[in-house]
Design a protein around this motif. Structure first.
Motif, PDB file in Angstrom:
ATOM      1  N   LEU A 153     113.802  -0.568  96.650  1.00 59.42           N
ATOM      2  CA  LEU A 153     114.949  -1.180  97.321  1.00 59.42           C
ATOM      3  C   LEU A 153     114.481  -1.912  98.574  1.00 59.42           C
ATOM      4  CD1 LEU A 153     117.753   1.534  97.160  1.00 59.42           C
ATOM      5  CD2 LEU A 153     117.685  -0.674  95.998  1.00 59.42           C
ATOM      6  N   ASN A 154     113.596  -1.250  99.310  1.00 59.90           N
ATOM      7  CA  ASN A 154     112.968  -1.829 100.501  1.00 59.90           C
ATOM      8  C   ASN A 154     111.689  -1.043 100.756  1.00 59.90           C
ATOM      9  OD1 ASN A 154     113.702   0.575 101.760  1.00 59.90           O
ATOM     10  ND2 ASN A 154     115.305  -0.332 103.005  1.00 59.90           N
ATOM     11  N   GLY A 155     111.129  -1.138 101.933  1.00 59.92           N
ATOM     12  CA  GLY A 155     109.886  -0.434 102.226  1.00 59.92           C
ATOM     13  C   GLY A 155     110.001   1.079 102.262  1.00 59.92           C
ATOM     14  N   ASP A 156     111.214   1.590 102.437  1.00 55.41           N
ATOM     15  CA  ASP A 156     111.416   3.028 102.561  1.00 55.41           C
ATOM     16  C   ASP A 156     112.018   3.701 101.328  1.00 55.41           C
ATOM     17  OD1 ASP A 156     110.497   3.067 105.238  1.00 55.41           O
ATOM     18  OD2 ASP A 156     112.467   2.409 105.936  1.00 55.41           O
ATOM     19  N   TYR A 157     112.754   2.961 100.537  1.00 57.89           N
ATOM     20  CA  TYR A 157     113.515   3.562  99.446  1.00 57.89           C
ATOM     21  C   TYR A 157     113.210   2.899  98.108  1.00 57.89           C
ATOM     22  CZ  TYR A 157     116.267   5.319 103.360  1.00 57.89           C
ATOM     23  OH  TYR A 157     116.657   5.923 104.516  1.00 57.89           O
ATOM     24  N   SER A 158     113.203   3.727  97.066  1.00 55.82           N
ATOM     25  CA  SER A 158     113.027   3.205  95.717  1.00 55.82           C
ATOM     26  C   SER A 158     113.946   3.968  94.767  1.00 55.82           C
ATOM     27  CB  SER A 158     111.576   3.325  95.255  1.00 55.82           C
ATOM     28  OG  SER A 158     111.177   4.673  95.241  1.00 55.82           O
ATOM     29  N   LEU A 159     114.335   3.295  93.703  1.00 57.13           N
ATOM     30  CA  LEU A 159     115.190   3.888  92.682  1.00 57.13           C
ATOM     31  C   LEU A 159     114.344   4.341  91.507  1.00 57.13           C
ATOM     32  CD1 LEU A 159     118.004   1.197  92.638  1.00 57.13           C
ATOM     33  CD2 LEU A 159     118.131   3.459  93.673  1.00 57.13           C
ATOM     34  N   ARG A 160     114.671   5.520  90.998  1.00 52.83           N
ATOM     35  CA  ARG A 160     114.008   6.031  89.796  1.00 52.83           C
ATOM     36  C   ARG A 160     114.979   6.979  89.111  1.00 52.83           C
ATOM     37  NH1 ARG A 160     109.167  10.197  88.919  1.00 52.83           N
ATOM     38  NH2 ARG A 160     108.702   9.638  86.773  1.00 52.83           N
ATOM     39  N   TYR A 161     115.280   6.694  87.868  1.00 46.80           N
ATOM     40  CA  TYR A 161     116.244   7.496  87.130  1.00 46.80           C
ATOM     41  C   TYR A 161     115.526   8.486  86.222  1.00 46.80           C
ATOM     42  CZ  TYR A 161     119.675   4.511  89.201  1.00 46.80           C
ATOM     43  OH  TYR A 161     120.448   3.858  90.127  1.00 46.80           O
TER      44      TYR A 161
END
Length: 121
Positions: free
Chosen positions: A11-19
């Protein structure tokens, strides 16, 4: 950027999506629909803001899992993150991450051909 091999979309440098499987179970529990029902409504734009926020929340759980069934991120915090990053951008990344959670085999028809009843030979 996305690491589709692992189903991760930043999403940005700090957050990512993973299902992950556990994230998808949490998603079903929170929304009260099965995953196929959620995906159909998501693709058609038939979900409200609360459900969209919950989809993003579920995708972030891998980063905030305490290992005991609790998470260090609230849905309100996710709503603030969506506001910060932009609704459309986050929705697009969530769609990419959801697709990455279910990689296609080259022998399987893609979603559009399944909808149309067309099989690859």
């Amino acid at each position: 950027m996305a690491n589709k091999a692992k189903g991760i979309v930043k999403l940005n440098g700090d957050y990512s999506l993973r299902y992950t499987t556990n994230a998808l179970v949490e998603l079903e529990d929170a929304i009260g629909l099965t995953l196929p029902e959620i995906l159909v409504r998501f693709e058609r734009g038939g979900l409200g803001f609360k459900a969209i926020r919950t989809i993003v929340w579920a995708g972030l759980l891998h980063q905030f899992d305490n290992g005991d069934g609790t998470y260090d991120i609230t849905q309100k915090e996710v709503g603030d993150l969506i506001d910060e990053l932009g609704f459309e951008a986050v929705i697009e990344k969530a769609a990419t991450a959801l697709e990455s959670a279910f990689p296609q085999s080259e022998n399987k028809p893609n979603r559009e051909t399944r909808r149309q009843g067309i099989e690859k030979n």
